[in-house]
Scaffold this motif. Sequence first.
Motif, mmCIF file in Angstrom:
data_model
loop_
_atom_site.group_PDB
_atom_site.id
_atom_site.type_symbol
_atom_site.label_atom_id
_atom_site.label_comp_id
_atom_site.label_asym_id
_atom_site.label_seq_id
_atom_site.Cartn_x
_atom_site.Cartn_y
_atom_site.Cartn_z
ATOM 1 N N ALA A 240 0.825 -1.206 0.000
ATOM 2 C CA ALA A 240 0.000 0.000 0.000
ATOM 3 C C ALA A 240 0.859 1.256 0.000
ATOM 4 N N VAL A 241 1.905 1.269 0.834
ATOM 5 C CA VAL A 241 2.811 2.417 0.890
ATOM 6 C C VAL A 241 3.518 2.607 -0.447
ATOM 7 N N ALA A 242 3.950 1.502 -1.056
ATOM 8 C CA ALA A 242 4.640 1.591 -2.346
ATOM 9 C C ALA A 242 3.730 2.197 -3.410
ATOM 10 N N VAL A 243 2.456 1.789 -3.413
ATOM 11 C CA VAL A 243 1.498 2.333 -4.382
ATOM 12 C C VAL A 243 1.271 3.821 -4.146
ATOM 13 N N LEU A 244 1.103 4.209 -2.881
ATOM 14 C CA LEU A 244 0.873 5.619 -2.558
ATOM 15 C C LEU A 244 2.073 6.479 -2.906
ATOM 16 N N PHE A 245 3.273 5.981 -2.613
ATOM 17 C CA PHE A 245 4.481 6.734 -2.930
ATOM 18 C C PHE A 245 4.648 6.873 -4.446
#
Length: 289
Positions: A240-245
């Motif tokens: 999720a963090v990778a997608v948001l970043f």
Amino acid sequence: MTALRWQGVIFSAMALLVALVSLPVGAVAGPATLLLLAGLILLLGVPHGAFDPLFAQRLHALSGLRDWCLFTLAYTVPALLVALLWQTAPGLFLGGFLLLSLLHFSGDPEAGSSFFFRLVYGGLVIVLPALLHTDEVARLFGMLAGQEAAATLAGWLHVLSWPWLLATWMAILSSLRTRSQAALEMLAVAVLAVAASPLVAFTVFFCAMHGARHLLRTLAHAGPVAARSVVRFAVLPMLAVAVLFAAAFWFWRDVALEERLIRLIFIGLAALTVPHMALIERVRFGGRW
């Protein structure tokens, strides 16, 4: 020697070596170096927060889909509010982020450390870079809060850095006999923060000390939970963090690469820090850390 002690010794040696190598090098990191530092922070520093669902399950006995959806909402909303604060009041955002970071980093020293020791330690990587690198600190802050607010904040940190350095030596000397490991770690962080460029100092500290120590404490806190089960908790949050970043990186595509990376790192960290602290500080102050 315990894993935490080995980690502290390894970090201290690494920090002192980086500080020594940094002395003859300029303070400003080039684009290639910045890309490397950003990659290290995202790959080695950020993942320690991906274990927050483990602590949430332990604290709130989460089980069904409804519980996890509510947790996801409770975690996401504060993060979005932090991003909104940056949009509307970047100066207030930056000051608040630095203060929260100081409080959060104060949890790194070993159990039993005094309030004074923790307070000084927490501010080392926040305050001491302004001792010799005020202009670079102001330049980095300017990418987050505008030049006027950045110059003011960097100037205040420079003034504060001298008494903070004195307080650092007092804390080291007062703990040298009874807590030599903690004294060594504080010395290493202080030397790193003063000698290395601000971004290099933060990266080494955040990845090799704060993130690594958090991971080791998480494994200890997990107890009988198998290592692969602990890792399972981290997979979805990291995705999720990778997608948001990645989405933020694309959204700021018209911004210069350096400023885009600085925003990505520090606005992202600030957004994640608020809900992360809401969980971790409860564990720490509950005596289970």
